[in-house]
Design a protein around this motif. Structure first.
Motif, PDB file in Angstrom:
ATOM      1  N   ILE A 103       5.228  -2.786   7.358  1.00 60.45           N
ATOM      2  CA  ILE A 103       4.714  -3.583   6.233  1.00 60.45           C
ATOM      3  C   ILE A 103       3.894  -2.729   5.271  1.00 60.45           C
ATOM      4  O   ILE A 103       3.968  -2.907   4.055  1.00 60.45           O
ATOM      5  CB  ILE A 103       3.907  -4.801   6.741  1.00 60.45           C
ATOM      6  N   ARG A 104       3.124  -1.777   5.804  1.00 59.48           N
ATOM      7  CA  ARG A 104       2.346  -0.915   4.900  1.00 59.48           C
ATOM      8  C   ARG A 104       3.269  -0.096   3.998  1.00 59.48           C
ATOM      9  O   ARG A 104       3.012   0.050   2.809  1.00 59.48           O
ATOM     10  CB  ARG A 104       1.419   0.015   5.693  1.00 59.48           C
ATOM     11  N   LEU A 105       4.341   0.410   4.574  1.00 57.11           N
ATOM     12  CA  LEU A 105       5.316   1.164   3.780  1.00 57.11           C
ATOM     13  C   LEU A 105       6.006   0.242   2.775  1.00 57.11           C
ATOM     14  O   LEU A 105       6.171   0.604   1.605  1.00 57.11           O
ATOM     15  CB  LEU A 105       6.351   1.816   4.705  1.00 57.11           C
ATOM     16  N   ALA A 106       6.397  -0.936   3.215  1.00 50.97           N
ATOM     17  CA  ALA A 106       7.047  -1.897   2.313  1.00 50.97           C
ATOM     18  C   ALA A 106       6.121  -2.257   1.150  1.00 50.97           C
ATOM     19  O   ALA A 106       6.568  -2.353  -0.004  1.00 50.97           O
ATOM     20  CB  ALA A 106       7.450  -3.154   3.080  1.00 50.97           C
ATOM     21  N   THR A 107       4.835  -2.415   1.434  1.00 51.89           N
ATOM     22  CA  THR A 107       3.853  -2.740   0.386  1.00 51.89           C
ATOM     23  C   THR A 107       3.787  -1.611  -0.630  1.00 51.89           C
ATOM     24  O   THR A 107       3.825  -1.851  -1.845  1.00 51.89           O
ATOM     25  CB  THR A 107       2.467  -2.986   1.007  1.00 51.89           C
ATOM     26  N   ARG A 108       3.705  -0.388  -0.155  1.00 45.65           N
ATOM     27  CA  ARG A 108       3.623   0.759  -1.071  1.00 45.65           C
ATOM     28  C   ARG A 108       4.894   0.892  -1.913  1.00 45.65           C
ATOM     29  O   ARG A 108       4.833   1.172  -3.111  1.00 45.65           O
ATOM     30  CB  ARG A 108       3.365   2.041  -0.295  1.00 45.65           C
ATOM     31  N   LEU A 109       6.040   0.696  -1.282  1.00 48.99           N
ATOM     32  CA  LEU A 109       7.296   0.785  -2.023  1.00 48.99           C
ATOM     33  C   LEU A 109       7.407  -0.329  -3.063  1.00 48.99           C
ATOM     34  O   LEU A 109       7.881  -0.107  -4.182  1.00 48.99           O
ATOM     35  CB  LEU A 109       8.484   0.753  -1.062  1.00 48.99           C
ATOM     36  N   LEU A 110       6.972  -1.537  -2.694  1.00 49.58           N
ATOM     37  CA  LEU A 110       7.010  -2.663  -3.629  1.00 49.58           C
ATOM     38  C   LEU A 110       6.148  -2.370  -4.847  1.00 49.58           C
ATOM     39  O   LEU A 110       6.595  -2.510  -5.993  1.00 49.58           O
ATOM     40  CB  LEU A 110       6.547  -3.945  -2.932  1.00 49.58           C
ATOM     41  N   PHE A 111       4.905  -1.924  -4.611  1.00 51.49           N
ATOM     42  CA  PHE A 111       4.028  -1.623  -5.743  1.00 51.49           C
ATOM     43  C   PHE A 111       4.520  -0.407  -6.513  1.00 51.49           C
ATOM     44  O   PHE A 111       4.373  -0.338  -7.734  1.00 51.49           O
ATOM     45  CB  PHE A 111       2.579  -1.437  -5.292  1.00 51.49           C
ATOM     46  N   ARG A 150     -10.903  -3.043  -7.830  1.00 54.24           N
ATOM     47  CA  ARG A 150     -10.271  -4.343  -8.092  1.00 54.24           C
ATOM     48  C   ARG A 150      -8.761  -4.264  -7.882  1.00 54.24           C
ATOM     49  O   ARG A 150      -8.165  -5.190  -7.348  1.00 54.24           O
ATOM     50  CB  ARG A 150     -10.580  -4.807  -9.524  1.00 54.24           C
ATOM     51  N   ARG A 151      -8.133  -3.169  -8.281  1.00 56.60           N
ATOM     52  CA  ARG A 151      -6.696  -2.976  -8.041  1.00 56.60           C
ATOM     53  C   ARG A 151      -6.402  -2.975  -6.550  1.00 56.60           C
ATOM     54  O   ARG A 151      -5.436  -3.583  -6.100  1.00 56.60           O
ATOM     55  CB  ARG A 151      -6.244  -1.636  -8.636  1.00 56.60           C
ATOM     56  N   ARG A 152      -7.228  -2.264  -5.785  1.00 56.73           N
ATOM     57  CA  ARG A 152      -7.035  -2.236  -4.327  1.00 56.73           C
ATOM     58  C   ARG A 152      -7.172  -3.632  -3.732  1.00 56.73           C
ATOM     59  O   ARG A 152      -6.421  -4.011  -2.836  1.00 56.73           O
ATOM     60  CB  ARG A 152      -8.022  -1.265  -3.663  1.00 56.73           C
ATOM     61  N   GLU A 153      -8.126  -4.405  -4.257  1.00 55.81           N
ATOM     62  CA  GLU A 153      -8.303  -5.782  -3.771  1.00 55.81           C
ATOM     63  C   GLU A 153      -7.045  -6.606  -4.036  1.00 55.81           C
ATOM     64  O   GLU A 153      -6.585  -7.344  -3.158  1.00 55.81           O
ATOM     65  CB  GLU A 153      -9.511  -6.422  -4.458  1.00 55.81           C
ATOM     66  N   PHE A 154      -6.473  -6.476  -5.222  1.00 54.58           N
ATOM     67  CA  PHE A 154      -5.234  -7.180  -5.550  1.00 54.58           C
ATOM     68  C   PHE A 154      -4.117  -6.737  -4.605  1.00 54.58           C
ATOM     69  O   PHE A 154      -3.406  -7.569  -4.029  1.00 54.58           O
ATOM     70  CB  PHE A 154      -4.838  -6.925  -7.008  1.00 54.58           C
ATOM     71  N   ASP A 155      -3.976  -5.432  -4.430  1.00 51.38           N
ATOM     72  CA  ASP A 155      -2.940  -4.891  -3.541  1.00 51.38           C
ATOM     73  C   ASP A 155      -3.095  -5.422  -2.117  1.00 51.38           C
ATOM     74  O   ASP A 155      -2.108  -5.774  -1.465  1.00 51.38           O
ATOM     75  CB  ASP A 155      -2.983  -3.359  -3.532  1.00 51.38           C
ATOM     76  N   HIS A 156      -4.335  -5.496  -1.637  1.00 51.27           N
ATOM     77  CA  HIS A 156      -4.583  -5.991  -0.276  1.00 51.27           C
ATOM     78  C   HIS A 156      -4.191  -7.461  -0.141  1.00 51.27           C
ATOM     79  O   HIS A 156      -3.650  -7.874   0.890  1.00 51.27           O
ATOM     80  CB  HIS A 156      -6.048  -5.811   0.126  1.00 51.27           C
ATOM     81  N   ARG A 157      -4.457  -8.229  -1.180  1.00 54.08           N
ATOM     82  CA  ARG A 157      -4.096  -9.647  -1.110  1.00 54.08           C
ATOM     83  C   ARG A 157      -2.580  -9.836  -1.070  1.00 54.08           C
ATOM     84  O   ARG A 157      -2.078 -10.692  -0.347  1.00 54.08           O
ATOM     85  CB  ARG A 157      -4.736 -10.413  -2.260  1.00 54.08           C
ATOM     86  N   VAL A 158      -1.861  -9.011  -1.814  1.00 56.16           N
ATOM     87  CA  VAL A 158      -0.397  -9.085  -1.765  1.00 56.16           C
ATOM     88  C   VAL A 158       0.097  -8.577  -0.410  1.00 56.16           C
ATOM     89  O   VAL A 158       1.007  -9.160   0.189  1.00 56.16           O
ATOM     90  CB  VAL A 158       0.236  -8.303  -2.930  1.00 56.16           C
ATOM     91  N   ALA A 159      -0.507  -7.515   0.084  1.00 51.23           N
ATOM     92  CA  ALA A 159      -0.136  -6.985   1.404  1.00 51.23           C
ATOM     93  C   ALA A 159      -0.362  -8.041   2.484  1.00 51.23           C
ATOM     94  O   ALA A 159       0.446  -8.164   3.421  1.00 51.23           O
ATOM     95  CB  ALA A 159      -0.934  -5.725   1.717  1.00 51.23           C
TER      96      ALA A 159
END
Length: 197
Positions: free
Chosen positions: A150-158, A123-132
């Motif tokens: 964008i993948r790096l930006a997503t990881r840094l944001l989270f 479920r956490r991954r699903e949330f992360d994917h939706r934000v990504a």
């Protein structure tokens, strides 16, 4: 005295105690004996309300996940330009994390050792994917810098958001402090990610 404790005991207070103990000892390091001692009630009293510690874990991580997913259904997450929506979701994610700090802390610490933990991680991954996906949409609309992966930006944001559970300790009634923290996270992340205006 034991009767008085049982009279004031509720499933919600048991859940609060369980989350505190899980966060202190780790889920795997917590026994029903630990929970009963921390709650000041017998193990049989706990079993009267839940089937065991995994049910308490599921209730706790569900509370955190429900708060996060509710953000995605709010009007601010669904209207406007993608960059505005992802900034809104980021701000609200920080606010949910602060409001549900012990529950989100527990959610971020699950490791996949039980069915409930694996479900929570999915479920956490699903949330992360939706934000990504929102970040990708903002990049496609030209509102985020093209030279940032964008993948790096997503990881840094989270990473920035999730690190709050390690150091942030809210002060009772400090609403302005909480709002400032959410705004600071948004500014730090998106002032660096947005294209020049």
């Amino acid at each position: 005295m034991t009767t008085a404790k049982r009279d004031t005991y509720t499933p919600e207070t048991l859940l609060s105690v369980a989350v505190r103990v899980f966060n202190e000892r780790g889920y795997d390091g917590t026994s029903m004996e630990h929970l009963s001692k921390a709650a000041g009630i017998s193990k049989s009293s706990i079993y009267h309300h839940v089937s065991g510690k995994e049910e308490l874990l599921r209730r706790a991580v569900s509370r955190a996940l429900d708060g996060l997913f509710a953000v995605l259904d709010e009007p601010g997450a669904g209207r406007g330009k993608a960059v505005e929506r992802v900034e809104y979701v980021t701000r609200r994610t920080v606010e949910v994390l602060i409001a549900e700090l012990p529950y989100v802390t527990l959610l971020l610490r699950v490791r996949g050792n039980t069915a409930t933990e694996r479900w929570a991680m999915e479920r956490r991954r699903e949330f992360d994917h939706r934000v990504a996906d929102l970040l990708k949409a903002a990049a496609a609309e030209g509102d985020l810098r093209a030279d940032v992966d964008i993948r790096l930006a997503t990881r840094l944001l989270f990473g920035m958001i999730n690190s709050l559970v390690e150091w942030y300790r809210p002060h009772p009634g400090a609403t302005a402090e909480r709002e400032q923290l959410a705004e600071t996270v948004v500014h730090l992340a998106f002032d660096g990610l947005r294209t020049a205006r």
